[in-house]
Design an enzyme around this catalytic site. Structure first.
Site, PDB file in Angstrom:
ATOM      1  N   GLU A  36      46.432  47.452  42.514  1.00  0.00           N
ATOM      2  CA  GLU A  36      46.554  47.182  43.808  1.00  0.00           C
ATOM      3  C   GLU A  36      48.009  46.580  43.969  1.00  0.00           C
ATOM      4  O   GLU A  36      48.566  45.859  43.740  1.00  0.00           O
ATOM      5  CB  GLU A  36      45.412  46.178  43.854  1.00  0.00           C
ATOM      6  N   ARG A 110      32.442  42.111  54.747  1.00  0.00           N
ATOM      7  CA  ARG A 110      33.398  42.859  53.865  1.00  0.00           C
ATOM      8  C   ARG A 110      33.794  42.193  52.593  1.00  0.00           C
ATOM      9  O   ARG A 110      33.974  42.561  51.592  1.00  0.00           O
ATOM     10  CB  ARG A 110      34.521  43.091  54.703  1.00  0.00           C
ATOM     11  N   TYR A 218      26.589  42.789  65.796  1.00  0.00           N
ATOM     12  CA  TYR A 218      25.492  42.545  64.861  1.00  0.00           C
ATOM     13  C   TYR A 218      25.816  41.068  64.020  1.00  0.00           C
ATOM     14  O   TYR A 218      26.749  40.569  64.079  1.00  0.00           O
ATOM     15  CB  TYR A 218      25.371  43.595  63.912  1.00  0.00           C
ATOM     16  N   ASP A 296      39.293  56.488  51.983  1.00  0.00           N
ATOM     17  CA  ASP A 296      39.761  56.567  53.208  1.00  0.00           C
ATOM     18  C   ASP A 296      41.159  57.698  52.827  1.00  0.00           C
ATOM     19  O   ASP A 296      41.666  58.442  53.721  1.00  0.00           O
ATOM     20  CB  ASP A 296      40.538  55.407  53.858  1.00  0.00           C
TER      21      ASP A 296
HETATM   22  P1  FAD Z   1      41.193  50.691  51.925  1.00  0.00           P
HETATM   23  O1  FAD Z   1      40.032  49.654  52.170  1.00  0.00           O
HETATM   24  O2  FAD Z   1      42.305  50.955  52.974  1.00  0.00           O
HETATM   25  O3  FAD Z   1      41.707  50.284  50.481  1.00  0.00           O
HETATM   26  C1  FAD Z   1      42.797  50.767  50.187  1.00  0.00           C
HETATM   27  C2  FAD Z   1      43.460  49.946  49.006  1.00  0.00           C
HETATM   28  O4  FAD Z   1      44.815  50.414  48.281  1.00  0.00           O
HETATM   29  C3  FAD Z   1      44.051  48.699  49.690  1.00  0.00           C
HETATM   30  O5  FAD Z   1      43.588  47.426  48.942  1.00  0.00           O
HETATM   31  C4  FAD Z   1      45.554  48.835  49.714  1.00  0.00           C
HETATM   32  O6  FAD Z   1      46.241  47.390  49.812  1.00  0.00           O
HETATM   33  C5  FAD Z   1      45.725  49.606  48.488  1.00  0.00           C
HETATM   34  N1  FAD Z   1      46.949  50.149  48.456  1.00  0.00           N
HETATM   35  C6  FAD Z   1      47.673  50.974  49.605  1.00  0.00           C
HETATM   36  N2  FAD Z   1      48.806  51.282  49.212  1.00  0.00           N
HETATM   37  C7  FAD Z   1      48.747  51.208  47.801  1.00  0.00           C
HETATM   38  C8  FAD Z   1      49.881  51.480  46.822  1.00  0.00           C
HETATM   39  N3  FAD Z   1      50.958  51.985  47.192  1.00  0.00           N
HETATM   40  N4  FAD Z   1      49.627  51.096  45.601  1.00  0.00           N
HETATM   41  C9  FAD Z   1      48.429  50.352  45.324  1.00  0.00           C
HETATM   42  N5  FAD Z   1      47.315  50.185  46.411  1.00  0.00           N
HETATM   43  C10 FAD Z   1      47.821  50.365  47.467  1.00  0.00           C
HETATM   44  N6  FAD Z   1      32.975  51.812  56.970  1.00  0.00           N
HETATM   45  C11 FAD Z   1      31.384  51.700  56.775  1.00  0.00           C
HETATM   46  O7  FAD Z   1      30.712  52.158  55.923  1.00  0.00           O
HETATM   47  N7  FAD Z   1      30.755  50.805  57.690  1.00  0.00           N
HETATM   48  C12 FAD Z   1      31.105  50.345  58.628  1.00  0.00           C
HETATM   49  O8  FAD Z   1      30.454  49.589  59.582  1.00  0.00           O
HETATM   50  C13 FAD Z   1      32.634  50.364  58.970  1.00  0.00           C
HETATM   51  N8  FAD Z   1      33.075  49.923  60.180  1.00  0.00           N
HETATM   52  C14 FAD Z   1      34.383  49.971  60.461  1.00  0.00           C
HETATM   53  C15 FAD Z   1      34.967  49.400  61.575  1.00  0.00           C
HETATM   54  C16 FAD Z   1      36.110  49.666  61.864  1.00  0.00           C
HETATM   55  C17 FAD Z   1      36.815  48.984  63.405  1.00  0.00           C
HETATM   56  C18 FAD Z   1      37.160  50.386  60.786  1.00  0.00           C
HETATM   57  C19 FAD Z   1      38.496  50.396  61.135  1.00  0.00           C
HETATM   58  C20 FAD Z   1      36.616  50.738  59.861  1.00  0.00           C
HETATM   59  C21 FAD Z   1      35.220  50.782  59.597  1.00  0.00           C
HETATM   60  N9  FAD Z   1      34.575  51.356  58.399  1.00  0.00           N
HETATM   61  C22 FAD Z   1      33.161  51.200  58.303  1.00  0.00           C
HETATM   62  C23 FAD Z   1      35.437  52.044  57.548  1.00  0.00           C
HETATM   63  C24 FAD Z   1      35.626  51.415  56.085  1.00  0.00           C
HETATM   64  O9  FAD Z   1      36.381  50.151  56.497  1.00  0.00           O
HETATM   65  C25 FAD Z   1      36.716  52.143  55.453  1.00  0.00           C
HETATM   66  O10 FAD Z   1      36.317  53.515  55.372  1.00  0.00           O
HETATM   67  C26 FAD Z   1      36.810  51.833  54.018  1.00  0.00           C
HETATM   68  O11 FAD Z   1      37.166  50.420  53.948  1.00  0.00           O
HETATM   69  C27 FAD Z   1      37.829  52.593  53.119  1.00  0.00           C
HETATM   70  O12 FAD Z   1      37.777  51.945  51.693  1.00  0.00           O
HETATM   71  P2  FAD Z   1      38.835  52.454  50.784  1.00  0.00           P
HETATM   72  O13 FAD Z   1      38.944  51.755  49.689  1.00  0.00           O
HETATM   73  O14 FAD Z   1      39.083  54.025  50.774  1.00  0.00           O
HETATM   74  O15 FAD Z   1      40.471  52.261  51.608  1.00  0.00           O
END
Ligand code: FAD
Length: 401
Positions: A36, A110, A218, A296
């Site tokens: 991370e 979260r 909510y 994502d």
């Molecule tokens: P992220 O949470 O972005 O995690 C990526 C991780 O990688 C981070 O910890 C970051 O620090 C790390 N990282 C980045 N670059 C590097 C690197 N070079 N080396 C090592 N680590 C790195 N989803 C739902 O299911 N329900 C909801 O109600 C919902 N509401 C939302 C509301 C909003 C306004 C938004 C913007 C999004 C919402 N989402 C919701 C979507 C959800 O937040 C994301 O899809 C989810 O958090 C993605 O998780 P992830 O682990 O793929 O990415």
């Protein structure tokens, strides 16, 4: 070396997606190292809707009870006219969600979900590295080589890139293409429930909709916090995460003239986080030999179906299934991508069109406002729920040990 490597997995990114993948891999017998970028693990102080399809993954991961204990359970998902307050659309959740889709619908903080995943990953023996930004990777016949920004190299039979919207590993895999600004920003945060008049916020997932903007409310942690997400269309690009002073006033100004309940709630907002909303319009490849994208990093989407984190959790389960069914890692990753592709693409498309609907940007919305939807919901309440069966009814963990 190859012998020891055979069940060694590397995960880049410790968000909800990366931690879920690391935990699922460790539970199915992999030795896992997670990297991370941030100095400390964490999530922003805001809410997350966990629909039944996501709760099924939490059950499979053994985290459901812990999460449910601190969550709030909405009785319904409702869309209301932002100005008049008139109900437009309503789907029953609560017990009806469990009965129809096989798991509850929860509103989760979260930080609570992230902490539960982190504790479980630690207990399952995942090696957790913080302050460890990944830079790039290479592939070789027996696996992947992950290079960190500090120049250190780590090797494993599989590398999962869960490094989020701005994923540097995705760039290695697909070239410089990146997510594009959707022309919308979101303010979000929480308000202690005692700061707003009792009964003001319904114990539901409520969307207050109107031209050019909408507000979602909510409860979290029982009913002790009110979570809000306010979305506004805006031409100039905003980066995905910052918290600016004066934003509370800008937020309120945008909703001036809206329903009294909306104005009363927004009056209690102190210092919201501001996010630009980004998405990827087109899907590109998720796999390169022993490397695969997840969450994502693979399929950023607009939040108007509240499914981004849910899809990342589902990805983790499907990944483990594919790896257990295919002896060669690259075959397994292609199978994972194939299994996830249509579903994720459909959620992305529907998220986009929900935004158009909330903001009355559809042809029907422009001509008739929301009257046809309201009429349909009134005449055939089951129909609205049935529209969600493909999404909420799905159990990605079916048949998994
Ligand atoms: P992220 O949470 O972005 O995690 C990526 C991780 O990688 C981070 O910890 C970051 O620090 C790390 N990282 C980045 N670059 C590097 C690197 N070079 N080396 C090592 N680590 C790195 N989803 C739902 O299911 N329900 C909801 O109600 C919902 N509401 C939302 C509301 C909003 C306004 C938004 C913007 C999004 C919402 N989402 C919701 C979507 C959800 O937040 C994301 O899809 C989810 O958090 C993605 O998780 P992830 O682990 O793929 O990415």
């Amino acid at each position: 070396e190859a012998e020891g490597q055979a069940r060694r997995a590397l995960v880049a990114g410790g968000g909800i997606g990366g931690l879920a993948a690391a935990l699922a891999l460790a539970r199915s017998g992999w030795s896992v190292a997670l990297f991370e970028k941030a100095e400390r693990f964490g999530e922003v102080g805001a809410g997350l809707q966990m629909s039944p399809n996501a709760c099924k993954v939490l059950r499979w991961l053994g985290l459901y009870d812990r999460i449910a204990e601190g969550a709030a359970q909405p009785g319904a998902a409702t869309m209301r006219d932002g100005h008049t307050g008139a109900p437009i659309y309503r789907v029953l959740l609560g017990e009806a969600a469990e009965a129809r889709w096989g798991a509850p619908y929860l509103h989760v903080h979260r930080a609570d979900l992230h902490a539960a995943l982190l504790d479980a990953a630690r207990e399952a023996g995942v090696e957790l590295h913080t302050g460890a930004p990944v830079a790039s990777y290479g592939t070789r016949p027996e696996g992947a080589r992950l290079k960190l920004e500090d120049g250190s190299i780590h090797t494993g039979a599989v590398l999962i890139a869960a490094d989020g919207l701005r994923s540097p590993l995705r760039r290695v895999l697909n070239g410089p293409e990146s997510a594009h600004f959707s022309g919308q920003i979101a303010w979000r945060g929480t308000i202690p429930a005692e700061w707003v008049p009792e009964g003001l916020v319904a114990p539901e997932a409520t969307v207050w909709a109107g031209p050019g903007r909408h507000l979602v409310t909510y409860y979290l942690r029982g009913r002790s916090l009110v979570n809000f997400v306010a979305v506004e269309e805006r031409a100039e690009r905003v980066e995905e995460d910052w918290s600016g002073a004066g934003e509370a006033d800008r937020l309120r100004a945008g909703f001036a003239g809206w329903h009294d309940d909306v104005q009363t709630l927004l009056a209690a907002v102190e210092r919201p986080f501001v996010w630009g909303l980004f998405e990827r319009a087109e899907q590109v490849r998720w796999c390169d030999g022993p490397v695969a994208l997840l969450g994502d990093a693979a399929h950023a989407m607009l939040p108007f179906m509240a499914q981004g984190a849910a899809m990342a959790l589902e990805d983790a389960a499907e990944l483990v299934r594919a790896l257990s069914e295919h002896p060669r890692v690259p075959d397994a990753l292609l199978a994972y991508e194939a299994a996830r592709w249509d579903r994720v693409t459909r959620v992305q498309a529907q998220s986009r069109s929900n935004g158009m609907l909330f903001h009355k940007r559809t042809e029907i919305g422009r001509l008739f406002s929301w009257a046809p939807i309201a009429a349909l919901t009134w005449l055939a309440p089951g129909l609205a729920a049935a529209q969600l069966d493909w999404l909420y009814g799905h159990d990605v963990t079916e048949g998994l040990p």
